[in-house]
Design an enzyme around this catalytic site. Sequence first.
Site, PDB file in Angstrom:
ATOM      1  N   SER A  46       0.817  -1.225   0.000  1.00 31.99           N
ATOM      2  CA  SER A  46       0.000   0.000   0.000  1.00 31.99           C
ATOM      3  C   SER A  46       0.843   1.265   0.000  1.00 31.99           C
ATOM      4  O   SER A  46       1.658   1.479   0.907  1.00 31.99           O
ATOM      5  CB  SER A  46      -0.882   0.049   1.254  1.00 31.99           C
ATOM      6  OG  SER A  46      -1.820  -0.980   1.238  1.00 31.99           O
ATOM      7  N   MET A  57      -2.032  -6.837   6.864  1.00 28.04           N
ATOM      8  CA  MET A  57      -3.103  -7.699   6.331  1.00 28.04           C
ATOM      9  C   MET A  57      -2.669  -8.416   5.053  1.00 28.04           C
ATOM     10  O   MET A  57      -3.492  -8.696   4.188  1.00 28.04           O
ATOM     11  CB  MET A  57      -4.335  -6.856   6.032  1.00 28.04           C
ATOM     12  CG  MET A  57      -4.830  -6.047   7.217  1.00 28.04           C
ATOM     13  SD  MET A  57      -6.131  -4.919   6.710  1.00 28.04           S
ATOM     14  CE  MET A  57      -6.286  -3.894   8.169  1.00 28.04           C
ATOM     15  N   SER A  58      -1.388  -8.676   4.934  1.00 25.41           N
ATOM     16  CA  SER A  58      -0.916  -9.286   3.671  1.00 25.41           C
ATOM     17  C   SER A  58       0.349 -10.070   3.941  1.00 25.41           C
ATOM     18  O   SER A  58       0.634 -10.469   5.060  1.00 25.41           O
ATOM     19  CB  SER A  58      -0.634  -8.178   2.644  1.00 25.41           C
ATOM     20  OG  SER A  58       0.461  -7.391   3.063  1.00 25.41           O
ATOM     21  N   ALA A  68       2.779  -2.048   4.080  1.00 29.51           N
ATOM     22  CA  ALA A  68       2.543  -1.024   5.097  1.00 29.51           C
ATOM     23  C   ALA A  68       2.039  -1.758   6.333  1.00 29.51           C
ATOM     24  O   ALA A  68       1.259  -2.704   6.214  1.00 29.51           O
ATOM     25  CB  ALA A  68       1.496  -0.030   4.608  1.00 29.51           C
ATOM     26  N   HIS A  73      -3.542   0.630  -4.946  1.00 26.61           N
ATOM     27  CA  HIS A  73      -2.793  -0.518  -5.463  1.00 26.61           C
ATOM     28  C   HIS A  73      -2.967  -0.470  -6.964  1.00 26.61           C
ATOM     29  O   HIS A  73      -4.067  -0.681  -7.469  1.00 26.61           O
ATOM     30  CB  HIS A  73      -3.286  -1.837  -4.881  1.00 26.61           C
ATOM     31  CG  HIS A  73      -2.710  -2.117  -3.530  1.00 26.61           C
ATOM     32  ND1 HIS A  73      -1.722  -3.041  -3.321  1.00 26.61           N
ATOM     33  CD2 HIS A  73      -2.961  -1.551  -2.334  1.00 26.61           C
ATOM     34  CE1 HIS A  73      -1.395  -3.050  -2.041  1.00 26.61           C
ATOM     35  NE2 HIS A  73      -2.141  -2.155  -1.419  1.00 26.61           N
ATOM     36  N   HIS A  94      -7.619   3.892   5.696  1.00 27.27           N
ATOM     37  CA  HIS A  94      -6.690   3.438   4.646  1.00 27.27           C
ATOM     38  C   HIS A  94      -5.951   4.640   4.068  1.00 27.27           C
ATOM     39  O   HIS A  94      -4.760   4.561   3.758  1.00 27.27           O
ATOM     40  CB  HIS A  94      -7.473   2.697   3.558  1.00 27.27           C
ATOM     41  CG  HIS A  94      -6.600   2.169   2.466  1.00 27.27           C
ATOM     42  ND1 HIS A  94      -5.609   1.226   2.677  1.00 27.27           N
ATOM     43  CD2 HIS A  94      -6.542   2.473   1.145  1.00 27.27           C
ATOM     44  CE1 HIS A  94      -5.001   0.969   1.533  1.00 27.27           C
ATOM     45  NE2 HIS A  94      -5.538   1.708   0.589  1.00 27.27           N
ATOM     46  N   TYR A 138      -8.437 -10.140   2.518  1.00 33.37           N
ATOM     47  CA  TYR A 138      -9.746  -9.555   2.860  1.00 33.37           C
ATOM     48  C   TYR A 138     -10.581  -9.198   1.630  1.00 33.37           C
ATOM     49  O   TYR A 138     -11.755  -8.856   1.763  1.00 33.37           O
ATOM     50  CB  TYR A 138      -9.594  -8.336   3.777  1.00 33.37           C
ATOM     51  CG  TYR A 138      -8.822  -7.160   3.214  1.00 33.37           C
ATOM     52  CD1 TYR A 138      -9.351  -6.348   2.220  1.00 33.37           C
ATOM     53  CD2 TYR A 138      -7.559  -6.859   3.689  1.00 33.37           C
ATOM     54  CE1 TYR A 138      -8.641  -5.274   1.715  1.00 33.37           C
ATOM     55  CE2 TYR A 138      -6.836  -5.781   3.196  1.00 33.37           C
ATOM     56  CZ  TYR A 138      -7.397  -4.992   2.201  1.00 33.37           C
ATOM     57  OH  TYR A 138      -6.683  -3.940   1.696  1.00 33.37           O
ATOM     58  N   GLU A 139      -9.988  -9.297   0.427  1.00 35.85           N
ATOM     59  CA  GLU A 139     -10.784  -9.004  -0.767  1.00 35.85           C
ATOM     60  C   GLU A 139     -11.756 -10.149  -1.092  1.00 35.85           C
ATOM     61  O   GLU A 139     -12.594 -10.001  -1.981  1.00 35.85           O
ATOM     62  CB  GLU A 139      -9.860  -8.693  -1.956  1.00 35.85           C
ATOM     63  CG  GLU A 139      -9.120  -7.367  -1.758  1.00 35.85           C
ATOM     64  CD  GLU A 139      -8.175  -7.028  -2.901  1.00 35.85           C
ATOM     65  OE1 GLU A 139      -8.663  -6.747  -3.998  1.00 35.85           O
ATOM     66  OE2 GLU A 139      -6.949  -7.058  -2.684  1.00 35.85           O
ATOM     67  N   ASN A 191       1.921   3.687  11.168  1.00 42.14           N
ATOM     68  CA  ASN A 191       1.166   4.191  12.328  1.00 42.14           C
ATOM     69  C   ASN A 191       1.497   3.343  13.536  1.00 42.14           C
ATOM     70  O   ASN A 191       1.849   2.177  13.396  1.00 42.14           O
ATOM     71  CB  ASN A 191      -0.343   4.092  12.039  1.00 42.14           C
ATOM     72  CG  ASN A 191      -0.747   2.658  11.716  1.00 42.14           C
ATOM     73  OD1 ASN A 191      -0.511   2.184  10.608  1.00 42.14           O
ATOM     74  ND2 ASN A 191      -1.315   1.970  12.680  1.00 42.14           N
ATOM     75  N   HIS A 216      -5.327  -8.913  -1.572  1.00 44.25           N
ATOM     76  CA  HIS A 216      -5.311  -9.130  -0.117  1.00 44.25           C
ATOM     77  C   HIS A 216      -6.337 -10.194   0.265  1.00 44.25           C
ATOM     78  O   HIS A 216      -7.421 -10.243  -0.328  1.00 44.25           O
ATOM     79  CB  HIS A 216      -5.687  -7.842   0.624  1.00 44.25           C
ATOM     80  CG  HIS A 216      -4.721  -6.733   0.425  1.00 44.25           C
ATOM     81  ND1 HIS A 216      -4.703  -5.985  -0.724  1.00 44.25           N
ATOM     82  CD2 HIS A 216      -3.739  -6.263   1.218  1.00 44.25           C
ATOM     83  CE1 HIS A 216      -3.732  -5.086  -0.625  1.00 44.25           C
ATOM     84  NE2 HIS A 216      -3.136  -5.227   0.536  1.00 44.25           N
TER      85      HIS A 216
HETATM   86  N1  HPA Z   1      -3.047  -2.675  11.148  1.00 43.76           N
HETATM   87  C1  HPA Z   1      -3.153  -3.497  10.097  1.00 43.76           C
HETATM   88  N2  HPA Z   1      -2.678  -3.197   8.894  1.00 43.76           N
HETATM   89  C2  HPA Z   1      -2.065  -2.024   8.737  1.00 43.76           C
HETATM   90  C3  HPA Z   1      -1.914  -1.116   9.808  1.00 43.76           C
HETATM   91  C4  HPA Z   1      -2.447  -1.469  11.075  1.00 43.76           C
HETATM   92  O1  HPA Z   1      -2.349  -0.710  12.074  1.00 43.76           O
HETATM   93  N3  HPA Z   1      -1.248  -0.046   9.314  1.00 43.76           N
HETATM   94  C5  HPA Z   1      -0.993  -0.314   8.009  1.00 43.76           C
HETATM   95  N4  HPA Z   1      -1.490  -1.501   7.641  1.00 43.76           N
END
Ligand code: HPA
Length: 291
Positions: free
Chosen positions: A43, A229-230, A126, A74, A265, A98-99, A253, A96
């Site tokens: 991402s 998540m990947s 990310a 993406h 996102h 989750y898709e 973050n 991903h």
């Molecule tokens: N959690 C999950 N996926 C992420 C995060 C997060 O805090 N930041 C960037 N991708």
Amino acid sequence: MSGDRPTGRAALLSDLWRDRVQEAAAWLRGRGFTGGTGLILGSGLGNFVDAVSDPRAIDYAAIPGWATTTVAEHRGRLVAGRAGGRDVVVMQGRLHPYEGLPWDALLLPTAVLACLDVDTVVVTNAAGGLNRFYLPGDLMVIRDQLDLHLQDPLRGLLADPTPPAAAPGRGARPHAVYDEDLGRALIAAGAATGVPLHAGVYGSMWGPAYETKAEIGMLRRAGCDAVGMSTAPEASLLAALGVRVVGLSCITNPAREVGQPELSHQDVVEAGAMVRDRMARLLLDFLPRLG
Ligand code: HPA
């Protein structure tokens, strides 16, 4: 006829999957997408392709059997060319879990990349920082992973599903998914380019919701330094197919158990934009170290 028998990495794939993977790989090879180093860009991190010389690009939608990503930011294209003195094949954007696609569709691009005869793949993402020393904008070499999808994504996809004493490239997930020598080479590239790197454990959750405070507490206690998540399913597959894997998380973050503002996102993508130039510089120093 021996010509019909699958060879190389394709021979490690289950009958269910092999033809689809080989069809896409043959289609791409015919267009000069082959060999060298693969990169999967997460991402907001797709700008590495600006550093690719003689680029050739194909949208995922044009590749046989290859699903397109629905995630904003993406880009969804495959780019081949030269970078850091190496032939590279770059996935600019990924699918991903989750898709909602089944694992065979989700992991098909990764299997195809392996069947383009890359020797090494750099996986990037990310991620939220769980380690209290990590700050937004930091980079983390992925030392190991915890795949919290809680089912083996490779189930049914490999020719030999039994858990043998696995050696990399024997069609079973080896103990060590990430190549330690490559991790060290990445840290050396960080020192050479003035980009400090952490080394830690990446936890892969389903998403798409960001973690609850309780989940963040669980992940931290389980030893994860970053969460996303990947990546983990892709890295497992690549390692099982004998590809050397090196992973890099961009911490966008902090994941806090208390007082965490709602994360979007868009926040993640904007934070990725802060760090992606540094990541590109790091990777350009790293690639020649692959020899
Ligand atoms: N959690 C999950 N996926 C992420 C995060 C997060 O805090 N930041 C960037 N991708």
